[in-house]
Design a protein around this motif. Structure first.
Motif, PDB file in Angstrom:
ATOM      1  N   THR A  43       0.924  -1.321  -0.022  1.00  0.00           N
ATOM      2  CA  THR A  43      -0.149   0.060  -0.118  1.00  0.00           C
ATOM      3  C   THR A  43       0.776   1.267   0.163  1.00  0.00           C
ATOM      4  O   THR A  43       0.408   2.245  -0.224  1.00  0.00           O
ATOM      5  N   LYS A  44       2.213   1.105   0.290  1.00  0.00           N
ATOM      6  CA  LYS A  44       2.947   2.363   0.489  1.00  0.00           C
ATOM      7  C   LYS A  44       2.475   3.131   1.512  1.00  0.00           C
ATOM      8  O   LYS A  44       2.715   4.601   1.285  1.00  0.00           O
ATOM      9  N   SER A  45       1.718   3.003   2.266  1.00  0.00           N
ATOM     10  CA  SER A  45       0.951   3.735   3.073  1.00  0.00           C
ATOM     11  C   SER A  45       1.259   3.318   4.892  1.00  0.00           C
ATOM     12  O   SER A  45       0.564   2.276   5.349  1.00  0.00           O
ATOM     13  N   SER A  46       1.739   4.194   5.692  1.00  0.00           N
ATOM     14  CA  SER A  46       2.012   3.590   7.044  1.00  0.00           C
ATOM     15  C   SER A  46       0.545   3.685   7.752  1.00  0.00           C
ATOM     16  O   SER A  46       0.251   2.779   8.619  1.00  0.00           O
ATOM     17  N   VAL A  47      -0.142   4.623   7.451  1.00  0.00           N
ATOM     18  CA  VAL A  47      -1.718   4.720   8.248  1.00  0.00           C
ATOM     19  C   VAL A  47      -2.464   3.745   7.557  1.00  0.00           C
ATOM     20  O   VAL A  47      -3.248   3.084   8.718  1.00  0.00           O
ATOM     21  N   LEU A  48      -2.593   3.525   6.435  1.00  0.00           N
ATOM     22  CA  LEU A  48      -3.411   2.520   5.922  1.00  0.00           C
ATOM     23  C   LEU A  48      -2.800   0.906   6.413  1.00  0.00           C
ATOM     24  O   LEU A  48      -3.626   0.113   6.683  1.00  0.00           O
ATOM     25  N   TYR A  86      -6.312  -7.839   0.178  1.00  0.00           N
ATOM     26  CA  TYR A  86      -6.910  -8.314  -1.162  1.00  0.00           C
ATOM     27  C   TYR A  86      -7.953  -7.337  -1.390  1.00  0.00           C
ATOM     28  O   TYR A  86      -8.070  -6.410  -2.474  1.00  0.00           O
ATOM     29  N   ASN A  87      -9.035  -7.189  -0.257  1.00  0.00           N
ATOM     30  CA  ASN A  87     -10.106  -6.373  -0.512  1.00  0.00           C
ATOM     31  C   ASN A  87      -9.803  -4.724  -0.310  1.00  0.00           C
ATOM     32  O   ASN A  87     -10.315  -4.090  -1.223  1.00  0.00           O
ATOM     33  N   VAL A  88      -8.801  -4.341   0.400  1.00  0.00           N
ATOM     34  CA  VAL A  88      -8.432  -3.237   0.610  1.00  0.00           C
ATOM     35  C   VAL A  88      -7.768  -2.786  -0.998  1.00  0.00           C
ATOM     36  O   VAL A  88      -7.896  -1.746  -1.525  1.00  0.00           O
ATOM     37  N   LEU A  89      -6.743  -3.618  -1.543  1.00  0.00           N
ATOM     38  CA  LEU A  89      -6.175  -3.231  -2.539  1.00  0.00           C
ATOM     39  C   LEU A  89      -7.177  -3.391  -3.837  1.00  0.00           C
ATOM     40  O   LEU A  89      -6.975  -2.508  -4.733  1.00  0.00           O
ATOM     41  N   ARG A  90      -7.967  -3.988  -3.728  1.00  0.00           N
ATOM     42  CA  ARG A  90      -9.154  -3.880  -4.951  1.00  0.00           C
ATOM     43  C   ARG A  90      -9.776  -2.611  -4.867  1.00  0.00           C
ATOM     44  O   ARG A  90      -9.980  -2.010  -5.796  1.00  0.00           O
ATOM     45  N   GLN A  91     -10.232  -2.226  -3.689  1.00  0.00           N
ATOM     46  CA  GLN A  91     -10.635  -0.949  -3.722  1.00  0.00           C
ATOM     47  C   GLN A  91      -9.616   0.463  -4.108  1.00  0.00           C
ATOM     48  O   GLN A  91     -10.195   1.404  -4.925  1.00  0.00           O
ATOM     49  N   LYS A  92      -8.469   0.089  -3.790  1.00  0.00           N
ATOM     50  CA  LYS A  92      -7.453   1.196  -4.168  1.00  0.00           C
ATOM     51  C   LYS A  92      -7.068   1.396  -5.530  1.00  0.00           C
ATOM     52  O   LYS A  92      -6.674   2.137  -6.257  1.00  0.00           O
ATOM     53  N   THR A  93      -7.518   0.228  -6.304  1.00  0.00           N
ATOM     54  CA  THR A  93      -7.022  -0.002  -7.904  1.00  0.00           C
ATOM     55  C   THR A  93      -7.671   1.100  -8.498  1.00  0.00           C
ATOM     56  O   THR A  93      -7.572   1.511  -9.674  1.00  0.00           O
ATOM     57  N   VAL A  94      -8.914   1.792  -7.867  1.00  0.00           N
ATOM     58  CA  VAL A  94      -9.667   2.646  -8.391  1.00  0.00           C
ATOM     59  C   VAL A  94      -8.902   4.009  -8.625  1.00  0.00           C
ATOM     60  O   VAL A  94      -9.044   4.701  -9.128  1.00  0.00           O
ATOM     61  N   HIS A 101       1.749  -0.222 -10.635  1.00  0.00           N
ATOM     62  CA  HIS A 101       1.850  -0.779  -9.293  1.00  0.00           C
ATOM     63  C   HIS A 101       2.526  -2.213  -9.293  1.00  0.00           C
ATOM     64  O   HIS A 101       3.233  -2.297  -8.606  1.00  0.00           O
ATOM     65  N   LEU A 102       1.999  -2.967 -10.308  1.00  0.00           N
ATOM     66  CA  LEU A 102       2.431  -4.186 -10.520  1.00  0.00           C
ATOM     67  C   LEU A 102       4.020  -4.182 -10.927  1.00  0.00           C
ATOM     68  O   LEU A 102       4.936  -4.864 -10.267  1.00  0.00           O
ATOM     69  N   GLU A 103       4.341  -3.294 -11.906  1.00  0.00           N
ATOM     70  CA  GLU A 103       5.939  -3.245 -12.352  1.00  0.00           C
ATOM     71  C   GLU A 103       6.849  -2.862 -11.078  1.00  0.00           C
ATOM     72  O   GLU A 103       8.033  -3.183 -10.944  1.00  0.00           O
ATOM     73  N   GLN A 104       6.134  -1.565 -10.536  1.00  0.00           N
ATOM     74  CA  GLN A 104       6.937  -0.864  -9.440  1.00  0.00           C
ATOM     75  C   GLN A 104       7.317  -2.166  -8.375  1.00  0.00           C
ATOM     76  O   GLN A 104       8.448  -2.031  -7.780  1.00  0.00           O
ATOM     77  N   HIS A 105       6.333  -3.106  -7.913  1.00  0.00           N
ATOM     78  CA  HIS A 105       6.590  -3.734  -6.749  1.00  0.00           C
ATOM     79  C   HIS A 105       7.766  -4.728  -7.301  1.00  0.00           C
ATOM     80  O   HIS A 105       8.826  -5.004  -6.596  1.00  0.00           O
ATOM     81  N   PHE A 106       7.772  -5.289  -8.578  1.00  0.00           N
ATOM     82  CA  PHE A 106       8.778  -6.432  -8.826  1.00  0.00           C
ATOM     83  C   PHE A 106      10.045  -5.809  -9.289  1.00  0.00           C
ATOM     84  O   PHE A 106      11.137  -6.422  -8.877  1.00  0.00           O
ATOM     85  N   PHE A 107      10.155  -4.626  -9.721  1.00  0.00           N
ATOM     86  CA  PHE A 107      11.439  -4.183 -10.230  1.00  0.00           C
ATOM     87  C   PHE A 107      11.984  -3.293  -8.845  1.00  0.00           C
ATOM     88  O   PHE A 107      13.364  -3.193  -9.074  1.00  0.00           O
ATOM     89  N   GLU A 108      11.282  -3.178  -7.857  1.00  0.00           N
ATOM     90  CA  GLU A 108      11.904  -2.701  -6.488  1.00  0.00           C
ATOM     91  C   GLU A 108      12.344  -3.848  -5.763  1.00  0.00           C
ATOM     92  O   GLU A 108      13.090  -3.664  -4.747  1.00  0.00           O
ATOM     93  N   THR A 109      12.169  -4.942  -5.935  1.00  0.00           N
ATOM     94  CA  THR A 109      12.304  -6.254  -5.099  1.00  0.00           C
ATOM     95  C   THR A 109      13.484  -6.930  -5.905  1.00  0.00           C
ATOM     96  O   THR A 109      13.795  -6.854  -7.111  1.00  0.00           O
ATOM     97  N   THR A 110      14.292  -7.831  -5.023  1.00  0.00           N
ATOM     98  CA  THR A 110      15.227  -8.631  -5.583  1.00  0.00           C
ATOM     99  C   THR A 110      14.608  -9.805  -6.464  1.00  0.00           C
ATOM    100  O   THR A 110      13.554 -10.242  -6.391  1.00  0.00           O
ATOM    101  N   ALA A 111      15.341  -9.702  -7.715  1.00  0.00           N
ATOM    102  CA  ALA A 111      14.667 -10.567  -8.745  1.00  0.00           C
ATOM    103  C   ALA A 111      14.963 -12.232  -8.450  1.00  0.00           C
ATOM    104  O   ALA A 111      15.842 -12.863  -8.908  1.00  0.00           O
ATOM    105  N   LEU A 112      14.024 -12.525  -7.602  1.00  0.00           N
ATOM    106  CA  LEU A 112      13.885 -13.937  -7.045  1.00  0.00           C
ATOM    107  C   LEU A 112      13.102 -14.757  -8.178  1.00  0.00           C
ATOM    108  O   LEU A 112      12.326 -14.575  -8.800  1.00  0.00           O
ATOM    109  N   PRO A 113      13.415 -16.072  -8.446  1.00  0.00           N
ATOM    110  CA  PRO A 113      13.064 -16.861  -9.420  1.00  0.00           C
ATOM    111  C   PRO A 113      11.153 -16.603  -9.335  1.00  0.00           C
ATOM    112  O   PRO A 113      10.795 -16.740 -10.395  1.00  0.00           O
ATOM    113  N   GLU A 114      10.661 -16.996  -8.250  1.00  0.00           N
ATOM    114  CA  GLU A 114       9.410 -16.900  -8.001  1.00  0.00           C
ATOM    115  C   GLU A 114       8.906 -15.507  -8.815  1.00  0.00           C
ATOM    116  O   GLU A 114       7.689 -15.447  -9.279  1.00  0.00           O
ATOM    117  N   GLN A 115       9.431 -14.300  -8.419  1.00  0.00           N
ATOM    118  CA  GLN A 115       9.125 -13.199  -8.690  1.00  0.00           C
ATOM    119  C   GLN A 115       9.437 -12.834 -10.253  1.00  0.00           C
ATOM    120  O   GLN A 115       8.524 -12.276 -10.893  1.00  0.00           O
TER     121      GLN A 115
END
Length: 199
Positions: A43-48, A86-94, A101-115
């Protein structure tokens, strides 16, 4: 500060099922940081993220009568947390661009095989969504995202105005985003949360 250890988690869970608030506090102290970390990454939000932690553990407490049949609390907590996030992020996709958001998550994290596998699957879904776009939207999207052209160059290439390029790009992204929500969002989020919980 490290979270306190839990010597006999099963016994602690049974105490919570019986309404023991001190036992519940111990479980909370032990697990809250992990749920918070997952929520914050997504979420990138400490409050949320704090709200998510509170909501998840409130659900656990309100449904404490179910805990007597739970053999592995960590797994049970994960399911509750996954569903809620999941429910919170579904609301946030609006509110925020989904593909970015998908690309940012993957490119900011270590390139593990699963990722890498998840990123490959996501790109395949994007490709499928692009193929369903109307002709001009697809052309604009591909010239922008594949060929790397800016809106001015795309307008020249297609002999249309920059405003039309922007409109086509906006509609194309909305269509792709909707396609991903329908076909992959729950799978992606579940896999993403699993990988984060195991860190």
């Amino acid at each position: 500060m490290l979270a306190p250890s839990i010597d006999n988690e099963r016994e602690l869970v049974l105490l919570v099922a019986a309404g023991d608030e001190k036992a519940f506090r111990r479980l909370f102290d032990f697990y809250w940081r992990r749920i918070y970390s997952v929520a914050f990454v997504l979420t990138k939000s400490s409050v949320l993220s704090e709200e998510i932690v509170q909501d998840v553990f409130l659900k656990i407490w309100l449904n404490k009568d179910k805990l007597s049949s739970v053999l592995k609390f960590e797994g049970y907590l994960f399911v509750v947390a996954r569903n809620h996030i999941y429910n919170v992020l579904r609301q946030k996709t609006v509110e925020q661009p989904f593909i970015e958001h998908l690309e940012q998550h993957f490119f900011e994290t270590t390139a593990l095989p699963e990722q890498e596998m998840l990123l490959k699957e996501t790109k395949q879904l994007v490709d499928s969504a692009v193929k369903l776009l109307p002709g001009q939207q697809r052309a604009v999207y591909e010239l922008s995202r594949i060929d790397g052209l800016d809106h001015s160059r795309i307008a020249e290439e297609l002999n249309i105005s920059k405003l039309t390029v922007k409109s086509h790009m906006t509609k194309a992204l909305q269509s792709i985003r909707h396609y991903l929500q329908l076909h992959s969002y729950e799978l992606f989020l579940g896999s993403c949360i699993v990988s984060l919980l195991l860190l």
